[in-house]
Write a protein that holds these residues in place. Structure first.
Motif, short mmCIF file in Angstrom:
data_model
loop_
_atom_site.label_atom_id
_atom_site.label_comp_id
_atom_site.label_asym_id
_atom_site.label_seq_id
_atom_site.Cartn_x
_atom_site.Cartn_y
_atom_site.Cartn_z
N TYR A 40 0.84 -1.21 0.00
CA TYR A 40 0.00 0.00 0.00
C TYR A 40 0.87 1.26 0.00
N ARG A 41 2.01 1.18 0.69
CA ARG A 41 2.93 2.32 0.71
C ARG A 41 3.53 2.55 -0.69
N ALA A 42 3.85 1.45 -1.39
CA ALA A 42 4.45 1.59 -2.73
C ALA A 42 3.43 2.19 -3.71
N VAL A 84 -1.12 7.14 3.14
CA VAL A 84 -1.35 5.74 2.78
C VAL A 84 -2.73 5.19 3.20
N SER A 85 -3.26 5.61 4.34
CA SER A 85 -4.54 5.04 4.78
C SER A 85 -5.66 5.38 3.79
N ASN A 86 -5.60 6.58 3.21
CA ASN A 86 -6.64 6.95 2.24
C ASN A 86 -6.50 6.17 0.94
N VAL A 93 -8.19 -0.52 -5.15
CA VAL A 93 -6.76 -0.73 -4.85
C VAL A 93 -6.60 -2.05 -4.09
N ARG A 94 -7.47 -2.28 -3.11
CA ARG A 94 -7.38 -3.51 -2.30
C ARG A 94 -7.60 -4.73 -3.19
N GLU A 95 -8.60 -4.62 -4.05
CA GLU A 95 -8.91 -5.72 -4.97
C GLU A 95 -7.69 -6.04 -5.86
N SER A 168 -5.47 8.67 13.91
CA SER A 168 -6.20 8.97 12.69
C SER A 168 -6.05 7.82 11.68
N ARG A 169 -4.87 7.17 11.62
CA ARG A 169 -4.73 6.01 10.73
C ARG A 169 -5.60 4.85 11.21
N ASP A 170 -5.63 4.61 12.53
CA ASP A 170 -6.49 3.55 13.09
C ASP A 170 -7.93 3.78 12.66
N ASN A 175 -12.48 1.88 9.98
CA ASN A 175 -13.84 2.25 9.55
C ASN A 175 -14.07 2.17 8.05
N ARG A 176 -13.05 1.81 7.27
CA ARG A 176 -13.30 1.72 5.82
C ARG A 176 -14.28 0.56 5.58
N LYS A 177 -15.03 0.69 4.46
CA LYS A 177 -16.08 -0.31 4.17
C LYS A 177 -15.46 -1.64 3.76
O1 DC Z 1 1.59 -1.46 8.41
P1 DC Z 1 1.81 -0.10 7.74
O2 DC Z 1 1.76 1.05 8.70
O3 DC Z 1 3.03 -0.05 6.88
O4 DC Z 1 0.56 0.05 6.76
C1 DC Z 1 0.41 1.16 5.92
C2 DC Z 1 -1.07 1.39 5.63
O5 DC Z 1 -1.57 0.37 4.78
C3 DC Z 1 -1.98 1.47 6.84
O6 DC Z 1 -2.76 2.64 6.77
C4 DC Z 1 -2.89 0.30 6.72
C5 DC Z 1 -2.77 -0.15 5.30
N1 DC Z 1 -2.74 -1.60 5.18
C6 DC Z 1 -3.91 -2.21 4.87
O7 DC Z 1 -4.94 -1.56 4.74
N2 DC Z 1 -3.93 -3.56 4.67
C7 DC Z 1 -2.82 -4.29 4.84
N3 DC Z 1 -2.86 -5.62 4.65
C8 DC Z 1 -1.61 -3.67 5.19
C9 DC Z 1 -1.61 -2.29 5.38
#
Ligand code: DC
Length: 219
Positions: A40-42, A84-86, A93-95, A168-170, A175-177
């Motif tokens: 996700y960071r990349a 990154v959280s957004n 993106v997850r898919e 805020s990242r937590d 809370n994302r769907k």
């Molecule tokens: O673990 P990290 O802090 O490097 O994660 C970066 C972000 O990516 C964090 O906001 C959560 C998200 N993430 C995610 O949604 N799903 C994962 N499997 C790993 C990280």
């Protein structure tokens, strides 16, 4: 998909100790290790480099991602960490990142740490851990990891900034769907506030041995 070895899922919030545990488990058990946060960071790094906003659609970047992209420097920069959280909250993106994670473990198994490994990526994982700790503990760990000095006059101000950023990242991750950060119903929960890394590893190995019925040696 047929998997050629055990899969161990290590989920939990940032700075709870899951990365340290996952890396050590992989080393002891001689399994491939993937920090899925780096994926996700990349993607986020590519979004920012292209001049886009973290909420702009980022699926194209995610589809083009390779494991090599996770070795790029700058993935833990404050800019990427803030955005990154957004990016990770975008369902597309997850898919797009599901296959790369499943393929990673397909040959030898693996230890993967993240937020949704035990719930979405590998719901059939052999062992699932949910590693957690209180917000103040996590902020302090992150502060020390970043070379922070508790005796410095601005220590408490910096700790508050880290705590706010983790909170805020937590919030966004939980809370994302799509695939929110949550504990799999069959995960072993390890609450690490009062534990050092060695005790967490030893407890996790005890559970892995019990589940896999093997006796990996700690060297
Ligand atoms: O673990 P990290 O802090 O490097 O994660 C970066 C972000 O990516 C964090 O906001 C959560 C998200 N993430 C995610 O949604 N799903 C994962 N499997 C790993 C990280």
């Amino acid at each position: 998909m047929k998997i050629g070895g055990p899969v161990i899922a290590v989920d939990g919030p940032a700075a709870a100790g899951k990365g340290t545990l996952a890396r050590q488990l992989a080393e002891v058990l001689k399994l491939p290790y993937l920090d899925t946060g780096l994926l996700y960071r990349a993607v986020t790094w590519k979004v920012l480099e292209a001049g886009s906003k973290p909420t702009d659609p980022a699926e194209t970047f995610a589809r083009a991602l390779t494991i090599e992209d996770t070795r790029r420097s700058g993935l833990r920069s404050p800019e990427v960490t803030q955005a990154v959280s957004n990016v990770a909250a975008q369902p597309a993106v997850r898919e797009a990142l599901i296959d790369i994670q499943r393929h990673f473990a397909s040959i030898h198994g693996g230890v993967l740490d993240g937020r949704d490994i035990g719930t979405v990526i590998f719901p059939e994982a052999d062992v699932k851990f949910f590693i957690t700790a209180s917000l103040p503990t996590r902020a302090l760990r992150r502060f020390l990891q970043m070379g922070g000095d508790m005796t410095a006059s601005d220590a408490s101000e910096k700790l508050h900034i880290i705590e706010d950023s983790l909170k805020s990242r937590d919030h966004i991750d939980t809370n994302r769907k799509n695939a929110p950060l949550c504990q799999a119903h069959d995960a072993y929960v390890i609450e690490t506030d009062a534990m050092d890394a060695a005790s967490v590893l030893s407890e996790a190995l005890r559970i892995v041995r019990e589940r896999l019925n093997t006796c990996p040696k700690v060297t």
